[in-house]
Design a protein around this motif. Structure first.
Motif, short mmCIF file in Angstrom:
data_model
loop_
_atom_site.label_atom_id
_atom_site.label_comp_id
_atom_site.label_asym_id
_atom_site.label_seq_id
_atom_site.Cartn_x
_atom_site.Cartn_y
_atom_site.Cartn_z
N GLN A 141 47.44 45.46 41.97
CA GLN A 141 46.68 46.10 40.90
C GLN A 141 45.71 45.13 40.23
O GLN A 141 44.82 45.53 39.49
CB GLN A 141 47.63 46.69 39.85
N LEU A 142 45.89 43.83 40.51
CA LEU A 142 45.03 42.80 39.92
C LEU A 142 44.12 42.16 40.97
O LEU A 142 42.90 42.11 40.80
CB LEU A 142 45.88 41.71 39.26
N ILE A 143 44.73 41.65 42.03
CA ILE A 143 44.00 40.90 43.05
C ILE A 143 43.09 41.84 43.84
O ILE A 143 43.53 42.86 44.35
CB ILE A 143 44.97 40.14 43.97
N GLY A 144 41.82 41.49 43.91
CA GLY A 144 40.84 42.33 44.59
C GLY A 144 40.22 43.36 43.66
O GLY A 144 39.33 44.10 44.06
N LYS A 145 40.68 43.40 42.42
CA LYS A 145 40.13 44.32 41.42
C LYS A 145 39.38 43.57 40.33
O LYS A 145 38.46 44.09 39.72
CB LYS A 145 41.25 45.13 40.76
N ASP A 153 38.54 35.33 43.28
CA ASP A 153 37.41 36.08 42.73
C ASP A 153 37.69 37.59 42.76
O ASP A 153 38.74 38.03 43.25
CB ASP A 153 36.10 35.71 43.42
N LYS A 154 36.75 38.37 42.27
CA LYS A 154 36.92 39.83 42.18
C LYS A 154 37.13 40.48 43.55
O LYS A 154 37.81 41.49 43.67
CB LYS A 154 35.71 40.45 41.48
N ALA A 155 36.55 39.89 44.58
CA ALA A 155 36.70 40.44 45.93
C ALA A 155 38.06 40.12 46.56
O ALA A 155 38.38 40.64 47.62
CB ALA A 155 35.59 39.90 46.84
N ARG A 158 34.76 29.76 36.18
CA ARG A 158 33.33 30.07 36.30
C ARG A 158 32.95 30.34 37.75
O ARG A 158 32.13 31.21 38.04
CB ARG A 158 32.48 28.94 35.72
N LYS A 159 33.57 29.62 38.67
CA LYS A 159 33.30 29.86 40.10
C LYS A 159 33.77 31.27 40.49
O LYS A 159 33.06 31.99 41.20
CB LYS A 159 34.00 28.80 40.96
N ALA A 160 34.93 31.66 40.01
CA ALA A 160 35.44 33.00 40.32
C ALA A 160 34.57 34.08 39.70
O ALA A 160 34.41 35.16 40.27
CB ALA A 160 36.88 33.14 39.82
N LEU A 161 34.00 33.79 38.54
CA LEU A 161 33.15 34.76 37.86
C LEU A 161 31.72 34.77 38.40
O LEU A 161 30.93 35.62 38.04
CB LEU A 161 33.14 34.48 36.35
#
Length: 178
Positions: free
Chosen positions: A61-65, A151-153, A172-175
């Motif tokens: 529900q978190l990872i990839g979202k 990251d979001k992906a 910041r890299k993830a964002l």
């Protein structure tokens, strides 16, 4: 595997105490550490874990979202304690943009002990307990104080270990703001 975590954590703590692993005077290093899940791979997400409040958390529900930062920690880990101020500052700055997941290791730990520690130190974020070490194995965690940023992906963009990590830069890299 967990006893290996203890030995490696003790070794890293000893080196850190000597100042040999400090990253303070070096450029920001956002590549994978030796060991652990590889940067650029898909983060494993098919896990239901128990939060310290007893509820079940589905990591899918978190990872990839949304972006996620995970720290694998224990109450006895001096490097984890050293990371606490950096995580507190990051939570204050990025709390609405990234999920903070603190994965408690079961070696010499109980959920109750970790819950008491989190309460006593007024730590914020999502704290879960990996009782069967499934998440630890999936992320190939070399020892405690291991941080994984996704990251979001759902792609691992940073891994690191030790008390001196550039948490802000990794987030910041993830964002995508770096």
């Amino acid at each position: 595997m967990i006893s290996t975590l203890l030995r490696r954590t003790a070794a890293v703590a000893a080196v850190a105490a000597l100042g040999a692993t400090s990253l303070a005077a070096t450029p920001i290093a956002l590549s994978a550490q030796a060991g652990g899940i590889a940067v650029g791979t898909a983060a494993p997400a098919n896990f239901a874990v128990t939060a310290l409040d007893g509820t079940t958390v589905d990591l899918a529900q978190l990872i990839g979202k949304q972006p996620v930062i995970m720290e694998f920690w224990a109450t006895w880990c001096p490097l984890c304690r050293k990371l606490e101020p950096a995580f507190k500052a990051a939570k204050e700055k990025y709390g609405a943009q990234i999920a903070f997941v603190n994965v408690g290791v079961p070696e010499n730990q109980s959920m109750e002990r970790q819950k008491a520690y989190v309460t006593e130190r007024a730590l914020a974020g999502l704290f879960v307990f990996d009782a069967d070490s499934r998440v630890i194995k999936a992320y190939q965690v070399p020892h405690t104080s291991y941080v994984v940023v996704v990251d979001k992906a759902g792609t691992v963009v940073y891994t690191g270990v030790g008390g001196d990590q550039y948490i802000d830069a990794a987030i910041r890299k993830a964002l995508g703001t770096q």
